[in-house]
Design an enzyme around this catalytic site. Structure first.
Site, PDB file in Angstrom:
ATOM      1  N   ASP A  59       0.858  -1.179   0.000  1.00  0.00           N
ATOM      2  CA  ASP A  59       0.000   0.000   0.000  1.00  0.00           C
ATOM      3  C   ASP A  59       0.895   1.230   0.000  1.00  0.00           C
ATOM      4  O   ASP A  59       1.595   1.496   0.981  1.00  0.00           O
ATOM      5  CB  ASP A  59      -0.892  -0.017   1.243  1.00  0.00           C
ATOM      6  CG  ASP A  59      -1.868   1.147   1.284  1.00  0.00           C
ATOM      7  OD1 ASP A  59      -1.801   2.027   0.397  1.00  0.00           O
ATOM      8  OD2 ASP A  59      -2.693   1.190   2.216  1.00  0.00           O
ATOM      9  N   TYR A 147     -12.397  11.384  -6.392  1.00  0.00           N
ATOM     10  CA  TYR A 147     -11.448  11.098  -7.479  1.00  0.00           C
ATOM     11  C   TYR A 147     -10.886  12.378  -8.077  1.00  0.00           C
ATOM     12  O   TYR A 147      -9.667  12.561  -8.173  1.00  0.00           O
ATOM     13  CB  TYR A 147     -12.145  10.268  -8.559  1.00  0.00           C
ATOM     14  CG  TYR A 147     -11.248   9.852  -9.694  1.00  0.00           C
ATOM     15  CD1 TYR A 147     -10.171   8.992  -9.495  1.00  0.00           C
ATOM     16  CD2 TYR A 147     -11.481  10.308 -10.993  1.00  0.00           C
ATOM     17  CE1 TYR A 147      -9.345   8.598 -10.554  1.00  0.00           C
ATOM     18  CE2 TYR A 147     -10.667   9.912 -12.047  1.00  0.00           C
ATOM     19  CZ  TYR A 147      -9.609   9.065 -11.817  1.00  0.00           C
ATOM     20  OH  TYR A 147      -8.798   8.685 -12.855  1.00  0.00           O
TER      21      TYR A 147
END
Length: 315
Positions: A59, A147
């Site tokens: 990650d 986003y």
């Protein structure tokens, strides 16, 4: 960039996996990083065991270091409405903490750096076609903002690391891209229409279908990204196909290519869905000598077998 050691984040995703393929073919060594939140190991399974390919499940929102690198491509982010609506906080994190961690990694090794930004930075544009100098018309608190604003923050961070630390950075604004390995259930225009057509289901058109998109085949997009990464341009560059299609026209092309007799059904337009999308690629043509080669019908034909297999539709 001959025989370089290259780190790619989002490497198991649609674009990342195609970038891995091209760079391996060119002779580079690849460290492929993905947390698999939206990526798929099947996209890079053919590279497993290659002596110049290494996969790390990680990650990037946490600091990382996989050793010395010459270049870093940051493609990590949920990118389809289905994914970023499901993973809203994670999308914001990868576009902020994740981007900064990748920039710091590139800075540590004095590596080149390219960030995959998006045409969504333009929002629902009031300028058409969209030039890189246009600042956009984005709703900062709407459902798409997780986003859009993550990508806009990323662009600010990339330019800051370039200005303050003299990092060799590049910013690509990607317009609608499609092709093999595009998630079959990701809710994007091409995958939705291809799936429905092959299944014989009605094709869902949002709004009245007059909204436009510009569809770039994946091989053209990767070519543009690589040209930009090897250039001296540090400000954003649009990479996309400037041929503009209405959603209705796209649906008609899908029906032609698939041979489907599916009918069209109309649904309400999602909030803040852009009504127009078309890149001005003058900058890419001038600086990179780039323009797309694959037009929509050919690209759909080259994607057809992938969608057949992915949806278990027999010939």
């Amino acid at each position: 960039m001959s025989q370089s050691r290259i780190l790619i984040t989002g490497a198991a995703g649609f674009l990342g996996s195609h970038l891995c393929d091209v760079l391996i073919e060119e002779g580079h060594s690849i460290i492929a990083v993905d947390n698999l939140s939206t990526g798929d190991l099947a996209n890079i399974a053919h590279l497993e065991g290659h002596d110049r390919f290494r996969f790390e499940q990680a990650d990037i929102c946490q600091p990382f270091d996989f050793g010395e690198i010459d270049y870093l491509f940051n493609l990590a982010s949920p990118a389809s409405p289905v994914d970023y609506n499901r993973l809203g906080p994670e999308t914001l994190l990868v576009g902020s903490a994740g981007t900064i961690n990748t920039l710091d990694c590139a800075r540590k090794y004095n590596a080149g750096y390219l960030h995959a930004s998006t045409s969504e930075c333009y929002g629902d544009p009031e300028v058409h076609p969209q030039l890189e100098t246009y600042w956009g018309n984005v709703n900062p608190i709407g459902p798409r903002s997780v986003y859009d604003e993550a990508k806009r923050f990323s662009e600010a961070a990339v330019m800051a690391w370039h200005r303050y630390y003299n990092l060799n950075t590049h910013l690509v604004r990607i317009f609608n891209t499609y092709g093999p390995r595009l998630q079959a259930s990701d809710g994007r225009v091409i995958s939705n229409l291809m799936m429905q057509a092959l299944r014989g289901e009605p094709l869902t058109i949002y709004g009245d279908g007059s909204q436009t998109r510009s569809f770039c085949f994946v091989s053209d997009l990767i070519d543009g990204i690589l040209r930009l990464s090897r250039s001296s341009e540090h400000e954003p560059v649009n990479i996309g196909n400037p041929v503009e299609w209405t959603i209705l026209e796209c649906a008609e092309e899908v029906l032609r290519v698939t041979g489907s007799s599916s009918k069209l059904v109309f649904s309400p337009l999602p909030q803040d869905d852009p009504t127009r999308r078309r890149p001005d690629i003058t900058k890419a043509r001038t600086l990179l000598g780039w323009e797309p080669k694959v037009q929509l019908r050919e690209g759909l034909e080259r994607s057809l077998e992938y969608f057949r297999v992915s949806m278990k539709v027999k010939h």
